[in-house]
Structure formats: C-alpha cells, structure tokens
Design a protein around this motif. Sequence first.
Motif, mmCIF file in Angstrom:
data_model
loop_
_atom_site.group_PDB
_atom_site.id
_atom_site.type_symbol
_atom_site.label_atom_id
_atom_site.label_comp_id
_atom_site.label_asym_id
_atom_site.label_seq_id
_atom_site.Cartn_x
_atom_site.Cartn_y
_atom_site.Cartn_z
ATOM 1 N N THR A 525 0.829 -1.190 0.005
ATOM 2 C CA THR A 525 -0.164 -0.219 0.197
ATOM 3 C C THR A 525 0.755 1.294 -0.081
ATOM 4 N N ASP A 526 2.198 1.126 -0.340
ATOM 5 C CA ASP A 526 3.179 2.132 -0.310
ATOM 6 C C ASP A 526 3.299 2.613 -1.726
ATOM 7 N N PHE A 527 2.622 3.496 -2.183
ATOM 8 C CA PHE A 527 2.163 3.973 -3.429
ATOM 9 C C PHE A 527 3.244 5.199 -3.719
ATOM 10 N N GLY A 528 4.155 5.576 -2.861
ATOM 11 C CA GLY A 528 4.950 6.676 -2.976
ATOM 12 C C GLY A 528 4.439 7.987 -2.183
ATOM 13 N N GLU A 529 4.959 9.085 -2.596
ATOM 14 C CA GLU A 529 4.728 10.478 -1.876
ATOM 15 C C GLU A 529 3.424 10.913 -2.432
ATOM 16 N N LYS A 530 2.599 11.233 -1.476
ATOM 17 C CA LYS A 530 1.228 11.913 -2.074
ATOM 18 C C LYS A 530 1.531 13.257 -2.424
ATOM 19 N N LEU A 531 0.933 13.586 -3.690
ATOM 20 C CA LEU A 531 1.121 14.926 -4.277
ATOM 21 C C LEU A 531 0.262 15.729 -3.970
#
Length: 531
Positions: A525-531
């Motif tokens: 569920t780690d899809f990177g930094e929230k933009l």
Amino acid sequence: MGLTERQRAGVAAVEELGKELSEFHRLIWSYAEPAWREYRSAQAYVDLLKAEGFEVEEGSGGMPTAFHARWGDDGPAIGMYAEYDASPGYSQDTVTYRQPRPGLHPWAPGFTDAHSALGVGALAGAIATKRAIERTGGRGVVHLFGEPAEKVCGSKAVHAAKGYYDGLDAVISYHPLFENTAVWDIHNCLYWSAVFTFQCFEAQRDDAPPWISGDPLEGSGMGAHNSVRSPGALDALGLMLTATKYAKENMFPRTGLWSLNEAILGAANATADNLPPRITQIQFSWRSPLIGVQEQILEVLTRNARHVAGLANCEVSMRWVTRTRPGLKNHVMAQATYENLLELGPRRFAPEAYEFARELERTLGHEPSDDPFRPMLYQVTDPRDHDAATRATLPPWQDCTGADDCTEYTWHAPTVRFYTAKPLLRVVGEDLNHWANNAMNGLAPAIDPVWGYAGEVIAATALRLIDDPGLLAAATEEFERNREAAPAALRDPLLPRDFAPPVELPWPEYVTTARGFEWQLPTTTDFGEKL
C-alpha cells in the motif's frame, strides 16, 4: 389469507436450515470473488446442492462459474437463482472501523448490495421448496441457477440465449435492498456492455502516416531511443476515453435517466516504456429505457473507436460482454409475493446487530442511538407505493430504470422481483456501498434474518404457484399478454444462441504466485509520496 400446510412446511424447512446456511453464507462472504471469477463460490453451491439431491450441470452456458441445478420430475417448474459476485474495491471486514478482510489489499472485492445474502436466500428457498414437496407429497420441479457476473449483467443474457429458461412456468427473483416489497410496474432498463481492444501490430508500416514513414535521425548516431515511434495502444485508449466523454451529450436524448460508464482492463504494458504499447482494452457499459437509445450509443462508440485507432496506428475490435432487455411486469406474481411478505415479516434482529451498529455510529462521529437502523427495515411496502416512489424520479414516458440482468427471466416466464431489507444505518442512508453498511453484510445477527426472510417468501410463493393452478394460469395469461404487446425486437434474446461468454478476458481476480495468494493489485500500500 394465511399459509397452507405445505407452505408452512416450506417455512419450517428454511428455519431448520438456519445454522447450516448461516455458516455457508459466511463462507461465500469470505470468498468475495468478483464477476466471472467466482470459482470457489460456485463450487461450494454445486457441492451443497448435489448433497441435497439436486441434479447439477456445472459450467452451464459455457460459463465456468455458472450452474443449473434441478430437482423433481413432474409438475410446474419454478425457477430461482443465486448470485455470488463481489465488487472490486470494496473489501470490508466485519469490524466497526474501516478495514479490508484480513490479509487482503484495501481495494480487493467485497459485498456491497449483499449478493452473498441474495444467493443464500435463493438457496434456502430452493431447498425448502424441495423438502416441503418431499415431506407432504405432490408435484413440482425446482430449478436453481447459479448466475455469475451480475455486476456486468453477464450470465442471465447468456442462459436466456442458450434456452435455459424456456421450460420454466414461473420465476422468483430476489435481491436484498433497503425495503421489503415487490416490483409492480417499473423494472430495470436495457443494459449493454462491450470491450474495445486496441492493438498496435507494427510500430512502423509502409502505409503509415508521414510521422512514422522513416527515421529523420537516420545516420546521425543518435540511436533508436530517439526515433519517432508509433503512438500505440495506450494513446488509442486515452483518445477513446476522452473522445467519448466529449461526445457524451450528443449520444442520447437530453431527458430521462440512463448512464454510460467505462472501465480499463489490465494491459501488462508497464515494463517496456520505450516501446509502443501493443494492447489496451476498455469496457463501456450503458443503460437506457429504449432500444433505439442503446443503438445510438453503440453507433457513437464504434465510430469513435475506428477514428482513434487510425490516429494511434492501431487496429480495433469489439467484443460483446452482454446485451439485456428491459423487464416485463407481472401484477399477479407481484401481488402473490407481497401477500407472503406481509404474512411472514418483517424481521426483527438480535441485540448483537444493534450493538454492532451503535459502535459504527460512534466510529462515524455520531452519538449512539436507540435504533441505528432505517425505519424501512420494519415495514412491508405495498408494491404500488414502491412503484409510485420510483416513478416520481422518472420522466412520465420512462417505464424502467437502473440495470440488472434478472430482466431476462421476465421474457421467458411469469416473473416476480422482490426485496427484503438489510440493515442500513440511518446516519448513512440508502448508500449500499458505504463501508459501514458493508461491514454488516458479514455479521450473522444482521444479515441472516435478511436472507432467511427471503428464503421463506420464496418457498411460500413457489409452493403456492405449484399448488394453485388458477394463480399460475392468471400469471401466465398476464405474461403472454404483456409479452405480445412488447416491441417485437425484444421478444427474443439479444445475444445469439452460439454466443461465447467473455470469460477469458482479463477480468479482475485473485491470483496465487510465488508471493502467495493475493488480489491482483500489488500487495503493497506504499504508492510513494502523496502529491
């Protein structure tokens, strides 16, 4: 008018099945398999029905997760059906906070409008009808169909096209909803769905447009990665999506209730970003009250597909998923079922259901209430009142709304569509997709009374139809009259008899890999930094 002795035997049979089918319901709920991929769920139904003495055709209609179970040799043939497909993206455990089922991705499937209970209610009614006939004597044939992929209105159009419903004398269609009632006039609309596949067979072709007729950097030493490449299938999909949205207001009349929705199927292009994507697939599904509107939408979709395929250097093909017809009303069937709804209900629920619901209220930021549930749970609505409330939302000329492939049954035999109310929080309303309402779908004290009530109504209605020739004759006469008055283009199935169900398309599913058993999305569920 009260129940007959045989109807009471059917009701008693549902009650005696309670514990076994409660465990069975929890099993189907735990599988939560999506459309066309309900392998474990279908097998569980097949095994139970065979053990009960039904003859079962597995994989009916060429659909691996469908079945046709039959019991009895003589007498009126009464059809029923089970559904068991879940909705991707709505996994919710039986807890009072938002959480997917253990070990699964948050966007794995879950039950929203409780197809798990729908199927078990029909199963209870079928088995109870069979047991009542065995115990009291007499005639009657029970058919229970396993109907996968209702979320794309998938299987019933196939079963209808291949003749599975042709020998039925009457059909009982059930669904959990937010009230206890039967459908009077306003059934569901036409629903069509198709997958458009774009394929880029050649990155460059002799007959291609000038922008890929050759390499303008040839001999420069710049390398292939700097060459002009074909747009490919991804561009075609993007253009198809946007072109259709731009054209949407010109696709159908500007009044009435209908919809056009789309979904992108998996394409497996992700690890070759410097090459033209070879294949993409997009599914369009549309519903409306008139066959002319359906055909107009189809014309625009096919025109757009050809156009964007040319722009993106692709070939395009279209594969039908389903084509259903609107429903035919049957007042005789609706009235008989309504009388049984009144006789047998509505239901009350165990204290555990209320305690669970109050904790949900706390989680949602509300003070717990004495009764967390919507009042429709505790009353039986006259079908005419239900119809009037639905009609108030429609233009005067529109006679159907929404979509469900149960309408296919209505063209082959007298059919009733009825509902039993499942617990829905007052603070959430009629939102069948809300996680808090979904959390109660797996809670036995909250959901067992819903399908149990339905099973009793199904058995009581089926046995009355079997035992009352006058009632069945009146329902049949109305069916034949309404069918004859309907447009000729709708009297036969809209799919051909040799239709190949689209079961091999890349529908969402669970997979087992070296990483274990998982939903097809990444386990992370780690899809990177929230933009």
